[in-house]
Scaffold this motif. Structure first.
Motif, short mmCIF file in Angstrom:
data_model
loop_
_atom_site.label_atom_id
_atom_site.label_comp_id
_atom_site.label_asym_id
_atom_site.label_seq_id
_atom_site.Cartn_x
_atom_site.Cartn_y
_atom_site.Cartn_z
N PHE A 1 0.87 -1.20 0.06
CA PHE A 1 0.09 -0.04 -0.04
C PHE A 1 0.97 1.04 0.06
CE2 PHE A 1 -2.99 3.17 1.41
CZ PHE A 1 -4.18 2.76 1.13
N GLU A 2 1.99 1.18 0.91
CA GLU A 2 2.69 2.46 1.08
C GLU A 2 3.70 2.47 -0.19
OE1 GLU A 2 2.36 4.85 3.34
OE2 GLU A 2 0.65 3.44 3.90
N VAL A 3 4.02 1.38 -0.92
CA VAL A 3 4.78 1.47 -2.12
C VAL A 3 3.80 2.50 -3.17
CG1 VAL A 3 5.83 0.35 -4.04
CG2 VAL A 3 6.45 -0.31 -1.66
N PHE A 4 2.78 1.84 -3.37
CA PHE A 4 1.99 2.39 -4.64
C PHE A 4 1.60 3.87 -4.10
CE2 PHE A 4 1.36 -1.83 -5.69
CZ PHE A 4 1.86 -1.74 -7.08
N SER A 5 1.16 4.42 -2.87
CA SER A 5 0.83 5.46 -2.43
C SER A 5 2.04 6.42 -2.33
CB SER A 5 0.41 5.36 -0.90
OG SER A 5 -0.63 4.64 -0.89
N GLY A 6 3.37 6.09 -2.21
CA GLY A 6 4.59 6.48 -2.12
C GLY A 6 5.00 6.89 -3.32
N ALA A 7 4.71 6.36 -4.54
CA ALA A 7 4.99 6.36 -5.81
C ALA A 7 4.07 7.55 -6.22
CB ALA A 7 4.88 5.18 -6.72
N ASN A 8 3.03 7.65 -5.87
CA ASN A 8 2.05 8.86 -6.30
C ASN A 8 2.70 10.02 -5.48
OD1 ASN A 8 0.26 7.35 -7.59
ND2 ASN A 8 -1.31 7.29 -6.11
N ARG A 9 2.95 9.96 -4.29
CA ARG A 9 3.71 11.24 -3.75
C ARG A 9 4.88 11.61 -4.25
NH1 ARG A 9 1.75 8.84 1.16
NH2 ARG A 9 3.72 7.92 1.78
N ALA A 10 5.71 10.82 -4.74
CA ALA A 10 6.99 10.96 -5.49
C ALA A 10 6.68 11.64 -6.70
CB ALA A 10 7.96 10.03 -5.68
N ALA A 11 5.82 11.27 -7.49
CA ALA A 11 5.06 11.88 -8.76
C ALA A 11 4.88 13.40 -8.58
CB ALA A 11 4.31 10.95 -9.44
N GLY A 12 4.15 13.59 -7.48
CA GLY A 12 3.46 14.67 -7.10
C GLY A 12 4.60 15.72 -6.83
N ALA A 13 5.70 15.10 -6.09
CA ALA A 13 6.93 16.04 -5.84
C ALA A 13 7.56 16.60 -6.91
CB ALA A 13 7.91 15.50 -4.95
N LEU A 14 7.47 15.65 -8.11
CA LEU A 14 8.11 15.96 -9.47
C LEU A 14 7.14 16.83 -10.22
CD1 LEU A 14 9.70 12.56 -9.93
CD2 LEU A 14 10.80 14.83 -9.44
N GLY A 15 6.06 17.22 -9.78
CA GLY A 15 5.02 18.00 -10.58
C GLY A 15 4.44 17.28 -11.54
N ARG A 16 4.23 15.82 -11.41
CA ARG A 16 3.57 14.86 -12.06
C ARG A 16 2.14 14.26 -11.49
NH1 ARG A 16 8.84 12.41 -14.37
NH2 ARG A 16 7.98 10.50 -13.11
N ALA A 17 1.37 14.14 -12.27
CA ALA A 17 0.22 13.15 -11.53
C ALA A 17 0.42 11.86 -10.91
CB ALA A 17 -1.13 13.15 -12.82
N GLY A 18 -0.13 11.45 -10.06
CA GLY A 18 0.12 10.19 -9.63
C GLY A 18 -0.44 9.05 -10.38
N GLY A 19 -0.14 7.67 -10.56
CA GLY A 19 -0.48 6.82 -11.56
C GLY A 19 -1.56 5.88 -10.79
N TYR A 20 -1.48 5.90 -9.48
CA TYR A 20 -2.11 4.82 -8.69
C TYR A 20 -3.48 5.09 -7.89
CZ TYR A 20 1.87 2.32 -10.30
OH TYR A 20 2.91 1.72 -11.08
#
Lengths: 168, 168
Positions: free
Chosen positions: B26-45
């Motif tokens: 759960f945290e891996v996929f949520s974290g991927a979303n947060r990381a994408a957000g920090a790069l100014g991109r939309a999260g994927g999951y």
């Protein structure tokens, strides 16, 4: 006389906590009990997930975990563990939580903070003058907000007296 | 046309699940979303923790996690992930759960099992003839209960078609 076989580990969470900061330690202590059981020995820990409200608490990722209320003063705490997460910035302004941390940190055998959980112990005044660590991305903020701390972002943990701090 | 920016990850739990099997992913996929957000991109999951009852589910360590009901047939699932834990031995006799796993595994883009979550996919018949892995301590039992599987306890994960299995 403390009963060694019933050491109470209290893991504190709040809205916006980081789930792995709480679930990881919870499973370590629970797993130690299971491993002891597999060897035919009694487990050593009783593990509680606690919050101010004692109801389910929503983490920063949206996961919701069931909690009990913060143990009262008659309840002995062996290990008090403060989880971290984005919610610590708001949680350190929760007077009930911080007063509880201040009081119970003094009496617990040991106190541990994970990630930005250090902000809660710092706000409670319990890290004054101590060497501590936190998540690298929050280290400068912790140092700025609590100048008496000696913040070092590099170690994987620091033990200063009975206070243990870890970056994640 | 699938919207790449809204891939639904459904993580299934049941009474007696292993908390880290569910919270970790759960945290891996949520974290991927947060990381994408920090790069100014939309999260994927979009990540959902689901169970048959859709109410809080108690894990094998006693931790309780809030869940929603298993998504209905109209809900597209990108990644279906089955957690493990001591509770899988009982959960594989839950006809509603296993029927759901059988149906939705067929239609999900990919299916993953963690630890003894492989027992659920196996019971649903979805691992027949496949190379799979599980927790080393459960590998012989999985092989004995589902003889058509090719169980290998050594790899840290096995991908066979769209079925991913991992020991922990």
């Amino acid at each position: 006389v403390e009963r060694v076989k019933d050491r109470h580990v209290v893991i504190v969470v709040f809205p916006g906590f980081q789930p792995l900061d709480a679930v990881g330690p919870f499973e370590v202590f629970s797993g130690a009990n299971r491993a002891a059981g597999a060897l035919g020995r009694a487990g050593g820990y009783r593990v509680t997930l606690a919050s101010v409200d004692g109801s389910p608490v929503t983490s920063e990722s949206g996961l919701s975990l069931g909690t009990t209320t913060l143990p009262g003063p008659a309840e002995r705490i062996d290990t008090l563990l403060l989880s971290g997460g984005g919610g610590t910035r708001a949680a350190r302004h929760d007077v009930e939580l911080i007063d509880w941390v201040r009081d119970r940190s003094t009496r617990a055998r040991r106190v541990a903070t994970v990630c930005t959980g250090a902000f809660l112990a710092a706000e409670a005044g319990r890290l004054d003058g101590r060497r501590v660590t936190t998540h690298w991305a929050a280290a400068a903020e912790l140092q700025a907000d609590y100048p008496s701390l000696q913040v070092d972002a590099d170690p994987i943990y620091i033990k200063d007296g009975k206070y243990w701090t870890a970056p994640a």
